[in-house]
Design a protein around this motif. Structure first.
Motif, PDB file in Angstrom:
ATOM      1  N   GLY A  31       0.750  -1.475  -0.085  1.00 47.52           N
ATOM      2  CA  GLY A  31       0.105   0.026   0.047  1.00 47.52           C
ATOM      3  C   GLY A  31       1.001   1.358  -0.037  1.00 47.52           C
ATOM      4  O   GLY A  31       2.127   1.298  -0.287  1.00 47.52           O
ATOM      5  N   GLN A  32       0.311   2.270   0.176  1.00 49.89           N
ATOM      6  CA  GLN A  32       0.992   3.681   0.532  1.00 49.89           C
ATOM      7  C   GLN A  32       2.210   3.635   1.533  1.00 49.89           C
ATOM      8  O   GLN A  32       1.220   3.303   2.899  1.00 49.89           O
ATOM      9  CB  GLN A  32      -0.203   4.704   0.524  1.00 49.89           C
ATOM     10  CG  GLN A  32      -0.497   5.529  -0.674  1.00 49.89           C
ATOM     11  CD  GLN A  32       0.496   5.980  -1.427  1.00 49.89           C
ATOM     12  OE1 GLN A  32       0.716   5.218  -2.594  1.00 49.89           O
ATOM     13  NE2 GLN A  32       1.104   7.196  -1.250  1.00 49.89           N
ATOM     14  N   PRO A  33       3.349   3.956   1.494  1.00 49.60           N
ATOM     15  CA  PRO A  33       3.923   3.788   2.877  1.00 49.60           C
ATOM     16  C   PRO A  33       3.840   5.002   3.582  1.00 49.60           C
ATOM     17  O   PRO A  33       3.405   6.128   3.305  1.00 49.60           O
ATOM     18  CB  PRO A  33       5.402   4.000   2.004  1.00 49.60           C
ATOM     19  CG  PRO A  33       5.253   4.602   0.796  1.00 49.60           C
ATOM     20  CD  PRO A  33       3.812   4.251   0.254  1.00 49.60           C
ATOM     21  N   PHE A  34       3.835   4.871   4.748  1.00 52.96           N
ATOM     22  CA  PHE A  34       3.591   6.117   6.053  1.00 52.96           C
ATOM     23  C   PHE A  34       4.638   5.805   6.997  1.00 52.96           C
ATOM     24  O   PHE A  34       4.401   6.331   7.958  1.00 52.96           O
ATOM     25  CB  PHE A  34       2.118   6.020   6.452  1.00 52.96           C
ATOM     26  CG  PHE A  34       1.747   4.553   7.038  1.00 52.96           C
ATOM     27  CD1 PHE A  34       1.909   4.379   8.349  1.00 52.96           C
ATOM     28  CD2 PHE A  34       1.146   3.665   6.240  1.00 52.96           C
ATOM     29  CE1 PHE A  34       1.577   3.167   8.945  1.00 52.96           C
ATOM     30  CE2 PHE A  34       0.711   2.599   6.710  1.00 52.96           C
ATOM     31  CZ  PHE A  34       1.032   2.055   8.170  1.00 52.96           C
ATOM     32  N   ALA A  35       5.836   5.118   6.916  1.00 53.81           N
ATOM     33  CA  ALA A  35       6.594   4.999   8.038  1.00 53.81           C
ATOM     34  C   ALA A  35       7.355   5.836   8.410  1.00 53.81           C
ATOM     35  O   ALA A  35       7.845   6.974   7.831  1.00 53.81           O
ATOM     36  CB  ALA A  35       7.855   3.873   7.676  1.00 53.81           C
ATOM     37  N   GLU A  82       4.435  -3.365   9.054  1.00 52.07           N
ATOM     38  CA  GLU A  82       3.142  -3.059   9.837  1.00 52.07           C
ATOM     39  C   GLU A  82       3.256  -1.574  10.014  1.00 52.07           C
ATOM     40  O   GLU A  82       2.135  -0.869  10.184  1.00 52.07           O
ATOM     41  CB  GLU A  82       3.121  -3.899  11.228  1.00 52.07           C
ATOM     42  CG  GLU A  82       2.627  -5.476  10.814  1.00 52.07           C
ATOM     43  CD  GLU A  82       2.658  -6.170  12.118  1.00 52.07           C
ATOM     44  OE1 GLU A  82       2.839  -5.487  13.338  1.00 52.07           O
ATOM     45  OE2 GLU A  82       2.675  -7.397  12.093  1.00 52.07           O
ATOM     46  N   ALA A  83       4.466  -0.953  10.159  1.00 52.96           N
ATOM     47  CA  ALA A  83       4.719   0.192  10.667  1.00 52.96           C
ATOM     48  C   ALA A  83       4.609   1.238   9.382  1.00 52.96           C
ATOM     49  O   ALA A  83       5.102   2.232   9.276  1.00 52.96           O
ATOM     50  CB  ALA A  83       5.991   0.525  11.579  1.00 52.96           C
ATOM     51  N   GLY A  84       4.260   0.645   8.245  1.00 50.86           N
ATOM     52  CA  GLY A  84       4.351   1.304   7.062  1.00 50.86           C
ATOM     53  C   GLY A  84       5.415   1.607   6.074  1.00 50.86           C
ATOM     54  O   GLY A  84       5.464   2.705   5.319  1.00 50.86           O
ATOM     55  N   ALA A  85       6.281   0.705   6.463  1.00 49.75           N
ATOM     56  CA  ALA A  85       7.706   0.869   5.608  1.00 49.75           C
ATOM     57  C   ALA A  85       7.544   0.276   4.106  1.00 49.75           C
ATOM     58  O   ALA A  85       8.605   0.704   3.130  1.00 49.75           O
ATOM     59  CB  ALA A  85       8.708   0.058   6.152  1.00 49.75           C
ATOM     60  N   ALA A  86       6.506  -0.610   3.797  1.00 47.96           N
ATOM     61  CA  ALA A  86       6.693  -1.500   2.518  1.00 47.96           C
ATOM     62  C   ALA A  86       6.425  -0.143   1.374  1.00 47.96           C
ATOM     63  O   ALA A  86       5.503   0.759   1.525  1.00 47.96           O
ATOM     64  CB  ALA A  86       5.534  -2.157   2.484  1.00 47.96           C
TER      65      ALA A  86
END
Length: 200
Positions: A31-35, A82-86
């Motif tokens: 998905g959209q990254p947010f890390a 899980e913390a948005g790094a993908a």
């Protein structure tokens, strides 16, 4: 007289679970990254610490610890996802390097995943990656404090703390002061930022 032994599936189940988790993580939609920057920094640190360990283990033919290192890194990658790094450049680097480290021990699944994520054939012709030593550095270090050879405390310092800072903090520790019981130490030795030894 033969030396054959009956086939035993015990021990394979853990490896099978690990490879299933690798497959799932690397093939799930991103998905959209947010890390946060801190999440990405921790991911890169663990990635390059693992690469350093795996490189050393291959060179010394210590194959048993390679898989455990990759399992630990996979856990860190799940946390980072899980913390948005993908989807971040740091995530893409982690996927790339993970597969290169995986290739010598699991050549077929590594090749399959390499092609699945759109990399050119073949993973087995790719160069071994270089460790980014700056990324491996810890922000904090934990240093045990011994008094007359007995462990009495553990103190956490910034990684760039000076030996004088470490010495002063050790002597100011409430736990250490309790054990000193008002006595002046004869010696306080800081051993390469890894140990404080106090002799009373």
């Amino acid at each position: 007289m033969g030396y054959g032994r009956p086939w035993n599936r015990t021990g394979i189940e853990g490896t099978y679970r690990w490879l299933k988790r690798v497959w799932a993580l690397f093939t799930e939609p991103v998905g959209q990254p947010f890390a946060s920057p801190e999440t990405l920094k921790i991911l890169r640190r663990k990635l390059h610490q693992t690469l350093r360990q795996v490189t050393r283990d291959f060179e010394q033919f210590e194959f048993n610890t390679i898989v455990s290192g990759l399992m630990e890194l996979l856990n860190e990658m799940y946390k980072a996802k899980e913390a948005g790094a993908a989807g971040t450049p740091e995530w893409n680097e982690a996927v790339d390097l993970y597969l290169r480290m995986l290739a010598p021990v699991c050549p077929h699944i590594a090749e399959e995943l390499w092609q699945t994520i759109g990399k050119p054939y073949s993973i087995h012709t790719q160069p071994w990656p270089a460790v980014d030593l700056a990324a491996t550095a810890e922000d904090e270090i934990t240093i045990p404090v011994q008094i007359n050879g007995k462990l009495r405390d553990r103190l956490v310092f910034p990684a760039d703390a000076t030996e004088e800072n470490i010495r002063s903090a050790a002597l100011a520790s409430e736990t250490v002061r309790k054990y000193l019981d008002g006595k002046d130490p004869k010696k306080v030795i800081v051993v390469q930022k890894k140990l404080v030894s106090i002799v009373v």
